[in-house]
Design an enzyme around this catalytic site. Structure first.
Site, mmCIF file in Angstrom:
data_model
loop_
_atom_site.group_PDB
_atom_site.id
_atom_site.type_symbol
_atom_site.label_atom_id
_atom_site.label_comp_id
_atom_site.label_asym_id
_atom_site.label_seq_id
_atom_site.Cartn_x
_atom_site.Cartn_y
_atom_site.Cartn_z
ATOM 1 N N LYS A 1 49.558 33.845 24.848
ATOM 2 C CA LYS A 1 50.089 34.972 24.095
ATOM 3 C C LYS A 1 51.624 34.871 23.985
ATOM 4 O O LYS A 1 52.236 34.049 24.674
ATOM 5 C CB LYS A 1 49.651 36.272 24.785
ATOM 6 C CG LYS A 1 48.111 36.455 24.810
ATOM 7 C CD LYS A 1 47.711 37.729 25.549
ATOM 8 C CE LYS A 1 46.204 37.943 25.505
ATOM 9 N NZ LYS A 1 45.816 39.218 26.179
ATOM 10 N N TYR B 1 40.238 41.359 17.814
ATOM 11 C CA TYR B 1 40.159 42.485 18.746
ATOM 12 C C TYR B 1 39.472 43.705 18.123
ATOM 13 O O TYR B 1 39.721 44.835 18.540
ATOM 14 C CB TYR B 1 41.559 42.865 19.236
ATOM 15 C CG TYR B 1 42.125 41.962 20.318
ATOM 16 C CD1 TYR B 1 41.346 41.565 21.411
ATOM 17 C CD2 TYR B 1 43.454 41.535 20.280
ATOM 18 C CE1 TYR B 1 41.871 40.761 22.415
ATOM 19 C CE2 TYR B 1 43.982 40.726 21.292
ATOM 20 C CZ TYR B 1 43.186 40.338 22.354
ATOM 21 O OH TYR B 1 43.711 39.557 23.354
ATOM 22 N N HIS C 1 44.786 34.579 26.679
ATOM 23 C CA HIS C 1 43.453 35.032 26.286
ATOM 24 C C HIS C 1 42.437 33.947 26.592
ATOM 25 O O HIS C 1 42.722 32.762 26.404
ATOM 26 C CB HIS C 1 43.404 35.334 24.777
ATOM 27 C CG HIS C 1 42.000 35.532 24.273
ATOM 28 N ND1 HIS C 1 41.333 36.725 24.437
ATOM 29 C CD2 HIS C 1 41.123 34.680 23.686
ATOM 30 C CE1 HIS C 1 40.093 36.596 23.954
ATOM 31 N NE2 HIS C 1 39.938 35.358 23.498
ATOM 32 N N ASN D 1 49.752 40.152 29.608
ATOM 33 C CA ASN D 1 48.968 39.340 30.555
ATOM 34 C C ASN D 1 48.819 37.869 30.158
ATOM 35 O O ASN D 1 47.885 37.185 30.585
ATOM 36 C CB ASN D 1 47.623 40.015 30.854
ATOM 37 C CG ASN D 1 46.755 40.159 29.623
ATOM 38 O OD1 ASN D 1 47.157 39.779 28.532
ATOM 39 N ND2 ASN D 1 45.547 40.692 29.804
ATOM 40 N N PHE E 1 45.540 51.835 23.502
ATOM 41 C CA PHE E 1 46.542 50.761 23.590
ATOM 42 C C PHE E 1 46.493 49.797 22.406
ATOM 43 O O PHE E 1 47.294 48.862 22.327
ATOM 44 C CB PHE E 1 46.388 49.976 24.903
ATOM 45 C CG PHE E 1 45.026 49.339 25.099
ATOM 46 C CD1 PHE E 1 44.692 48.135 24.490
ATOM 47 C CD2 PHE E 1 44.079 49.958 25.922
ATOM 48 C CE1 PHE E 1 43.441 47.554 24.672
ATOM 49 C CE2 PHE E 1 42.813 49.372 26.104
ATOM 50 C CZ PHE E 1 42.499 48.173 25.477
ATOM 51 N N ARG F 1 46.848 34.758 35.338
ATOM 52 C CA ARG F 1 47.400 36.122 35.317
ATOM 53 C C ARG F 1 47.906 36.536 36.694
ATOM 54 O O ARG F 1 48.935 37.207 36.815
ATOM 55 C CB ARG F 1 46.347 37.102 34.794
ATOM 56 C CG ARG F 1 46.114 36.956 33.277
ATOM 57 C CD ARG F 1 44.863 37.660 32.837
ATOM 58 N NE ARG F 1 44.689 37.691 31.377
ATOM 59 C CZ ARG F 1 43.550 38.005 30.785
ATOM 60 N NH1 ARG F 1 42.468 38.308 31.509
ATOM 61 N NH2 ARG F 1 43.468 38.011 29.468
ATOM 62 N N ARG G 1 37.472 31.786 32.453
ATOM 63 C CA ARG G 1 37.674 33.209 32.796
ATOM 64 C C ARG G 1 38.113 33.337 34.254
ATOM 65 O O ARG G 1 38.964 34.160 34.590
ATOM 66 C CB ARG G 1 36.381 34.022 32.579
ATOM 67 C CG ARG G 1 36.003 34.242 31.126
ATOM 68 C CD ARG G 1 36.923 35.161 30.376
ATOM 69 N NE ARG G 1 36.861 36.548 30.794
ATOM 70 C CZ ARG G 1 37.448 37.547 30.147
ATOM 71 N NH1 ARG G 1 38.139 37.319 29.037
ATOM 72 N NH2 ARG G 1 37.374 38.782 30.596
ATOM 73 N N THR H 1 41.553 40.881 33.747
ATOM 74 C CA THR H 1 42.330 41.375 32.596
ATOM 75 C C THR H 1 43.625 42.058 33.040
ATOM 76 O O THR H 1 44.679 41.850 32.448
ATOM 77 C CB THR H 1 41.481 42.382 31.777
ATOM 78 O OG1 THR H 1 40.296 41.715 31.327
ATOM 79 C CG2 THR H 1 42.251 42.933 30.600
ATOM 80 N N GLU I 1 35.137 33.462 18.048
ATOM 81 C CA GLU I 1 36.597 33.342 18.088
ATOM 82 C C GLU I 1 37.068 31.966 17.621
ATOM 83 O O GLU I 1 38.072 31.859 16.914
ATOM 84 C CB GLU I 1 37.097 33.625 19.510
ATOM 85 C CG GLU I 1 36.916 35.088 19.895
ATOM 86 C CD GLU I 1 37.219 35.375 21.359
ATOM 87 O OE1 GLU I 1 37.644 34.448 22.081
ATOM 88 O OE2 GLU I 1 37.037 36.529 21.783
HETATM 89 P P1 IDP Z 1 40.377 40.219 28.232
HETATM 90 O O1 IDP Z 1 41.617 39.781 27.495
HETATM 91 O O2 IDP Z 1 40.488 39.915 29.707
HETATM 92 O O3 IDP Z 1 39.098 39.691 27.631
HETATM 93 P P2 IDP Z 1 39.880 42.867 27.010
HETATM 94 O O4 IDP Z 1 39.308 44.066 27.711
HETATM 95 O O5 IDP Z 1 39.049 42.207 25.954
HETATM 96 O O6 IDP Z 1 40.296 41.834 28.166
HETATM 97 O O7 IDP Z 1 41.270 43.316 26.398
HETATM 98 C C1 IDP Z 1 41.931 42.500 25.485
HETATM 99 C C2 IDP Z 1 43.429 42.584 25.719
HETATM 100 O O8 IDP Z 1 43.889 43.894 25.445
HETATM 101 C C3 IDP Z 1 43.861 42.324 27.167
HETATM 102 O O9 IDP Z 1 43.931 40.948 27.495
HETATM 103 C C4 IDP Z 1 45.221 42.997 27.167
HETATM 104 O O10 IDP Z 1 46.201 42.157 26.513
HETATM 105 C C5 IDP Z 1 44.978 44.208 26.294
HETATM 106 N N1 IDP Z 1 44.638 45.385 27.104
HETATM 107 C C6 IDP Z 1 43.435 45.658 27.678
HETATM 108 N N2 IDP Z 1 43.487 46.819 28.350
HETATM 109 C C7 IDP Z 1 44.743 47.310 28.186
HETATM 110 C C8 IDP Z 1 45.425 48.502 28.631
HETATM 111 O O11 IDP Z 1 44.876 49.343 29.338
HETATM 112 N N3 IDP Z 1 46.731 48.624 28.258
HETATM 113 C C9 IDP Z 1 47.378 47.721 27.481
HETATM 114 N N4 IDP Z 1 46.774 46.596 27.038
HETATM 115 C C10 IDP Z 1 45.477 46.384 27.380
#
Ligand code: IDP
Length: 161
Positions: A20, A60, A126, A123, A68, A113, A96, A102, A137
């Protein structure tokens, strides 16, 4: 037996890994690629791109009702992303684990991470989370021609014999 690794079921699995904008800006590209190479996965696609809102809303889409989400779009378009496709046995599940939770605050040390980030809104990386997700994807981020099949230099076919 004498089967080659490439005939083992699941060994051609592929996943999308994307570094990212914060990962690129913090010069973490090399270290992240190194972890996947070191593990033994095969790089079959790689590009740097400025991601469009259109690509992101497809990528997404399931998060669009989250509070968010606008911030996530802003974050993901704040600079270039390095997108990769990695191939190998159980690469989706393994990556993963390598990427970690996450929320970096809950990510184990030793994960990308857990080693390089603090807050869920930044974070670093992806990783696709399922076989169906990875397929979807990869098709979204890469054209078929951008994914390359290649054999290792120790493979008989590369000697021209
Ligand atoms: P992942 O990236 O681990 O698969 P997802 O739940 O699919 O997790 O969320 C996608 C992305 O959205 C996360 O990697 C993060 O960048 C962002 N994200 C998820 N939850 C939050 C939050 O509570 N606050 C801000 N950003 C978030």
């Amino acid at each position: 037996g004498r089967r080659s690794l490439s005939s083992v079921p699941g060994v051609r699995e592929r996943t999308l890994i994307a570094i990212k904008p914060d990962g690129v800006q913090r010069r973490l590209v090399g270290q992240i690629i190194q972890r996947f190479e070191q593990r033994g996965f095969k790089l079959v696609g790689l590009k740097m791109l400025q991601v469009s809102d259109d690509l992101l809303s497809q990528h997404y889409g399931q998060l669009r009702t989250k509070p968010f989400y606008p911030g996530l779009l802003q974050y993901m378009t704040s600079g270039p992303v390095v997108a990769m496709v990695w191939e190998g046995y159980k690469v989706i599940e393994s990556s993963r684990m390598m990427v970690g939770h996450t929320n970096p605050a809950e990510a184990q040390p030793g994960t990308v991470r857990g080693d390089f980030s603090i807050h869920v809104s930044r974070n670093v990386v992806h990783a696709s989370d399922s076989v169906e997700g990875a397929q979807r994807e990869i098709q979204l981020w890469f054209k078929g021609k951008e994914l390359l099949n290649w054999e290792c230099c120790d493979h008989a076919s590369t000697f021209g014999l």
